[in-house]
Design a protein around this motif. Structure first.
Motif, short mmCIF file in Angstrom:
data_model
loop_
_atom_site.label_atom_id
_atom_site.label_comp_id
_atom_site.label_asym_id
_atom_site.label_seq_id
_atom_site.Cartn_x
_atom_site.Cartn_y
_atom_site.Cartn_z
N VAL A 147 68.88 100.07 12.08
CA VAL A 147 70.14 99.34 10.55
C VAL A 147 69.92 100.53 9.48
N GLU A 148 71.01 101.69 8.95
CA GLU A 148 70.80 102.35 7.85
C GLU A 148 71.81 101.85 7.03
N ASN A 149 71.66 102.44 6.06
CA ASN A 149 72.75 102.70 4.99
C ASN A 149 74.34 102.28 5.34
N ASN A 150 74.71 103.43 6.07
CA ASN A 150 76.15 103.68 6.36
C ASN A 150 76.66 103.01 8.33
N LYS A 151 75.65 103.07 8.85
CA LYS A 151 76.29 102.38 10.03
C LYS A 151 74.79 101.23 10.53
N THR A 152 75.40 100.67 11.57
CA THR A 152 73.80 100.32 12.77
C THR A 152 74.29 100.44 13.77
N SER A 153 73.22 101.03 14.58
CA SER A 153 73.34 101.56 15.93
C SER A 153 71.96 100.61 17.16
N ILE A 154 72.77 100.54 18.17
CA ILE A 154 71.64 99.36 18.91
C ILE A 154 72.32 100.87 20.46
N THR A 155 70.81 101.14 21.37
CA THR A 155 70.69 101.62 22.11
C THR A 155 69.76 101.29 22.50
N SER A 156 70.32 100.97 24.53
CA SER A 156 69.47 100.91 25.30
C SER A 156 69.93 101.54 26.53
N ASP A 157 68.96 101.13 27.88
CA ASP A 157 68.93 101.76 29.11
C ASP A 157 69.57 100.33 29.97
N ILE A 158 68.98 99.23 29.15
CA ILE A 158 69.64 98.53 30.80
C ILE A 158 70.44 97.56 30.00
N GLY A 159 71.18 97.32 29.16
CA GLY A 159 71.71 96.58 28.92
C GLY A 159 71.65 96.03 27.56
N MET A 160 72.14 95.20 26.98
CA MET A 160 72.28 94.27 25.88
C MET A 160 72.83 92.70 26.24
N GLN A 161 72.64 92.30 25.57
CA GLN A 161 73.76 90.87 25.25
C GLN A 161 72.89 89.73 23.83
N PHE A 162 74.32 89.37 22.81
CA PHE A 162 73.52 88.78 22.36
C PHE A 162 74.54 87.13 22.49
N PHE A 163 74.06 86.73 21.84
CA PHE A 163 73.82 85.37 22.20
C PHE A 163 73.83 83.81 20.78
N ASP A 164 74.13 82.87 20.70
CA ASP A 164 73.84 81.80 19.36
C ASP A 164 73.13 81.47 20.11
N PRO A 165 72.06 81.34 19.42
CA PRO A 165 70.62 80.56 19.59
C PRO A 165 70.61 78.75 19.90
N ARG A 166 72.07 78.30 18.94
CA ARG A 166 71.67 77.03 18.76
C ARG A 166 72.70 76.65 19.73
N THR A 167 73.68 77.40 20.61
CA THR A 167 74.52 76.75 21.15
C THR A 167 74.27 77.07 22.57
N GLN A 168 73.55 78.07 22.46
CA GLN A 168 73.73 79.38 23.62
C GLN A 168 74.70 79.97 24.61
N ASN A 169 76.06 79.85 23.69
CA ASN A 169 76.86 80.83 23.93
C ASN A 169 76.46 82.36 24.00
N ILE A 170 77.02 82.98 24.81
CA ILE A 170 77.34 84.20 24.58
C ILE A 170 78.16 84.93 23.88
N LEU A 171 78.45 85.83 23.23
CA LEU A 171 78.62 85.92 22.09
C LEU A 171 79.27 87.64 22.44
N PHE A 172 78.40 88.29 23.47
CA PHE A 172 78.42 90.34 23.16
C PHE A 172 77.64 90.17 24.52
N SER A 173 78.14 90.72 25.26
CA SER A 173 77.42 90.77 26.54
C SER A 173 77.55 92.38 27.82
N THR A 174 77.28 92.79 27.69
CA THR A 174 76.95 94.10 28.61
C THR A 174 76.81 93.86 30.31
N ASP A 175 76.62 93.21 30.54
CA ASP A 175 76.62 92.96 32.28
C ASP A 175 78.15 92.38 32.41
N TYR A 176 78.47 94.14 32.85
CA TYR A 176 79.75 93.97 33.09
C TYR A 176 80.06 92.76 34.12
#
Length: 319
Positions: free
Chosen positions: A156-185
């Motif tokens: 997290v920087e002043n003008n951008k936020t970057s995420i790098t991963s070699d194995i993929g990433m996944q974002f989900f709601d911790p309360r509802t466990q709904n997947i918001l964004f995933s790179t598991d194609y």
């Protein structure tokens, strides 16, 4: 005189039996004996060479080594005292416990005040969070905030936020466990999160790229864009436009099919004002021809007003 008196007393004791002495005689005899004993300094004296005696204690190198060990222990004690004072000042240990943090039996470490830390190494499968009704504020002093676990890194920087991963990433709601964004194609179809308008990648491998029905799909590059398909590349849309500052190259093992109205702007294409250069070796010109089914092919221009009628054209009789 004392010896004579003692001899006379012995003779008198041997002839007439034991003779009792008075208190005064006993005192005089005791005083004489003490006087003789105190004046005899050489009684029991034996001359000894002190260099041949066994010396005790730490002498020489052992003494110097002992002094060095004592100095080292003193330095360690001073360092230990400084570390203890620093820990006491930072953690703020008082009579009521620690004022800046709490340790719980479940392994939770809770900071109760603003903490200044450089690098934090959490344990395996650890969680960093805030209180239920309060926000977790993490601030970097003129430096980016980096969260890293293995090869996955969030910066997290002043003008951008970057995420790098070699194995993929996944974002989900911790309360509802709904997947918001995933790179598991293979399990989830790739969708941009709500509010994200563009995706910046250097290389992407996917089966298809589509846009919403009401918006356009724009692919922009600063340098060179390469689109490659193992079983072909299919581009479909109501209107397809290619804008480029350099060359456009289309390669195919079998054929290139353009189905629909094709318009090519020739304003930036090289041309010859006369046919004098046809026979020279500086220029080699080709004519772009199209079949009725949209297949494109090229024909080398060897004479003026040359058409697309060649013997080996891929269109057959209709072109």
């Amino acid at each position: 005189m004392a010896a004579a008196a003692a001899a006379a007393a012995a003779e008198q004791q041997s002839s007439n039996g034991p003779v009792k002495k008075s208190m005064r005689e006993k005192a005089v005899e005791r005083r004489n004996v003490n006087k003789e004993h105190n004046s005899n300094f050489k009684a029991g004296y034996i001359p000894i060479d002190e260099d041949r005696l066994h010396k005790t204690g730490l002498r020489g190198r052992k003494g110097n080594l002992a002094i060095c060990v004592i100095i080292l222990l003193f330095i360690l004690a001073v360092i230990n005292l400084i570390i203890t004072l620093v820990i006491w000042a930072v953690i703020r240990i008082g009579p009521n416990g620690c004022d800046s943090m709490e340790f719980h039996e479940s392994g939770l470490l809770r900071f109760k005040q603003v903490s200044d830390m450089g690098v934090i190494h959490p344990l395996y499968k650890s969680t960093v969070g805030g209180r239920r009704n309060e926000n977790l504020v993490i601030t970097g002093n003129n430096q980016p905030i980096v969260f890293q676990q293995g090869t996955t890194k969030l910066s997290v920087e002043n003008n951008k936020t970057s995420i790098t991963s070699d194995i993929g990433m996944q974002f989900f709601d911790p309360r509802t466990q709904n997947i918001l964004f995933s790179t598991d194609y293979e399990t989830h179809e790739f969708h941009l999160p709500s509010g994200v308008k563009s995706l910046n990648v250097q290389k992407a491998s996917t089966e298809r790229i589509t846009s919403n029905a009401t918006s356009d799909l724009n692919i922009k590059v600063d340098g060179r864009a390469i689109v490659r398909g193992n079983e072909g590349v299919f581009i479909m849309g109501k209107t397809i436009e290619f804008h480029m500052g350099g060359n456009m190259e289309l390669k195919a093992e079998n054929s290139i099919i353009l189905n629909g109205s094709v318009m090519v702007s020739t304003t930036r294409l090289p041309s010859s004002s006369s046919g004098d250069q046809l026979g020279s070796g500086d220029w080699v010109r080709y004519k772009l021809c199209m079949c009725a089914d949209g297949t494109l092919f090229k024909v080398q221009v060897t004479s003026q007003n040359m058409g697309c009628q060649i013997s080996d054209n891929p269109c057959g009789n209709t072109h």
